[in-house]
Design a protein around this motif. Structure first.
Motif, PDB file in Angstrom:
ATOM      1  N   ARG A  82      12.304  41.191  28.592  1.00  0.00           N
ATOM      2  CA  ARG A  82      11.787  41.705  27.324  1.00  0.00           C
ATOM      3  C   ARG A  82      12.948  42.191  26.474  1.00  0.00           C
ATOM      4  NH1 ARG A  82       6.417  44.111  27.968  1.00  0.00           N
ATOM      5  NH2 ARG A  82       5.060  42.362  28.428  1.00  0.00           N
ATOM      6  N   GLU A  83      12.697  42.250  25.180  1.00  0.00           N
ATOM      7  CA  GLU A  83      13.716  42.744  24.257  1.00  0.00           C
ATOM      8  C   GLU A  83      13.073  43.727  23.289  1.00  0.00           C
ATOM      9  OE1 GLU A  83      15.584  39.685  21.908  1.00  0.00           O
ATOM     10  OE2 GLU A  83      16.902  41.125  20.918  1.00  0.00           O
ATOM     11  N   ASN A  84      13.750  44.843  23.086  1.00  0.00           N
ATOM     12  CA  ASN A  84      13.355  45.757  22.015  1.00  0.00           C
ATOM     13  C   ASN A  84      14.036  45.287  20.734  1.00  0.00           C
ATOM     14  OD1 ASN A  84      11.721  47.643  23.450  1.00  0.00           O
ATOM     15  ND2 ASN A  84      13.575  48.483  24.362  1.00  0.00           N
ATOM     16  N   TYR A  85      13.303  44.574  19.900  1.00  0.00           N
ATOM     17  CA  TYR A  85      13.886  43.976  18.696  1.00  0.00           C
ATOM     18  C   TYR A  85      14.268  45.026  17.654  1.00  0.00           C
ATOM     19  CZ  TYR A  85      12.057  39.466  20.231  1.00  0.00           C
ATOM     20  OH  TYR A  85      11.782  38.337  20.924  1.00  0.00           O
ATOM     21  N   TYR A  86      13.439  46.023  17.512  1.00  0.00           N
ATOM     22  CA  TYR A  86      13.535  46.885  16.342  1.00  0.00           C
ATOM     23  C   TYR A  86      14.329  48.144  16.636  1.00  0.00           C
ATOM     24  CZ  TYR A  86       9.791  43.746  15.100  1.00  0.00           C
ATOM     25  OH  TYR A  86       9.062  42.625  14.864  1.00  0.00           O
ATOM     26  N   ASN A  92      15.202  56.029  20.947  1.00  0.00           N
ATOM     27  CA  ASN A  92      15.121  56.954  22.072  1.00  0.00           C
ATOM     28  C   ASN A  92      16.009  56.513  23.228  1.00  0.00           C
ATOM     29  OD1 ASN A  92      13.146  58.274  20.583  1.00  0.00           O
ATOM     30  ND2 ASN A  92      11.513  57.085  21.555  1.00  0.00           N
ATOM     31  N   ASN A  93      17.128  55.864  22.887  1.00  0.00           N
ATOM     32  CA  ASN A  93      18.066  55.363  23.889  1.00  0.00           C
ATOM     33  C   ASN A  93      17.417  54.369  24.849  1.00  0.00           C
ATOM     34  OD1 ASN A  93      20.477  56.440  23.097  1.00  0.00           O
ATOM     35  ND2 ASN A  93      20.184  58.343  24.266  1.00  0.00           N
ATOM     36  N   GLU A  94      16.383  53.693  24.387  1.00  0.00           N
ATOM     37  CA  GLU A  94      15.810  52.644  25.223  1.00  0.00           C
ATOM     38  C   GLU A  94      16.724  51.432  25.155  1.00  0.00           C
ATOM     39  OE1 GLU A  94      11.672  51.867  24.752  1.00  0.00           O
ATOM     40  OE2 GLU A  94      11.257  53.928  24.198  1.00  0.00           O
ATOM     41  N   PRO A  95      16.839  50.701  26.275  1.00  0.00           N
ATOM     42  CA  PRO A  95      17.765  49.563  26.285  1.00  0.00           C
ATOM     43  C   PRO A  95      17.287  48.446  25.366  1.00  0.00           C
ATOM     44  CG  PRO A  95      16.441  49.551  28.275  1.00  0.00           C
ATOM     45  CD  PRO A  95      16.088  50.816  27.530  1.00  0.00           C
ATOM     46  N   ARG A  96      18.234  47.689  24.820  1.00  0.00           N
ATOM     47  CA  ARG A  96      17.872  46.533  23.994  1.00  0.00           C
ATOM     48  C   ARG A  96      17.162  45.482  24.854  1.00  0.00           C
ATOM     49  NH1 ARG A  96      19.816  43.762  18.973  1.00  0.00           N
ATOM     50  NH2 ARG A  96      18.349  42.038  18.891  1.00  0.00           N
TER      51      ARG A  96
END
Ligand SMILES: [Zn+2]
Length: 126
Positions: A82-86, A92-96
Motif C-alpha cells: 500500500r502507499e499513502n499518496y497524500y 502523522n509520521n506514517e510511512p509512505r
C-alpha cells in the motif's frame, strides 16, 4: 508498428475512425490499440474485450488451468503493498509505503525500493 485490437468484431462497429481505403471504396477495418487500450493493451474498447471473452474466454481459462479447489485467505498469503499518496496521510509520521496483511490487519513499513520491486513479498504460502 501499432498493435491491432484483438476484438473479433472490431471491424463491425461502424465508426468514422475505422473507415479506411480510397474515396468511394472505404471499408471498416480493425482499429489499432491506442495507449489507453483495454485488457493489458490488447483491445481498443471494453466492447471488443467482451467480444473476445464471449468467443474465447472459457477455452482460455481451460488452457491456463481451471481452478478446481477454492482458495483461502490465510495470514501467510495476505500481504499487500500500500502507499499513502497524500501528504495529509503522512503528516502523522506514517510511512509512505507499507505492507498490510488483509487477514490480520498488521502493517509493516516498506522502503520505496521494496515497494517497487515486484518480486519482493512477505507472502510465504498459497
Ligand atoms: Zn476493437
Amino acid at each position: 508498428m501499432s498493435k491491432l485490437c484483438q476484438g473479433p468484431s472490431c471491424h463491425m462497429y461502424d465508426t468514422t475512425d475505422r473507415k479506411r481505403g480510397p474515396k468511394g471504396n472505404k471499408r471498416n477495418q480493425t482499429r489499432t490499440v491506442n495507449r489507453y487500450g483495454y485488457g493489458n493493451g490488447d483491445f481498443c474498447t471494453l466492447n471488443c474485450q467482451n467480444d473476445w471473452w464471449k468467443e474465447h474466454g472459457t477455452r482460455a481459462v481451460d488452457y491456463i488451468g481451471r481452478l478446481r479447489e477454492p482458495k483461502a485467505m490465510t495470514p501467510e498469503n495476505s500481504w499487500i503493498k500500500r502507499e499513502n499518496y497524500y501528504t495529509w496521510q503522512r503528516e502523522n509520521n506514517e510511512p509512505r509505503y507499507y505492507f498490510r496483511n488483509v487477514c490480520t490487519q498488521e502493517e509493516r513499513p516498506l522502503t520505496e525500493q521494496q515497494f517497487n520491486d515486484t518480486s519482493y513479498t512477505l507472502n510465504t504460502g498459497e
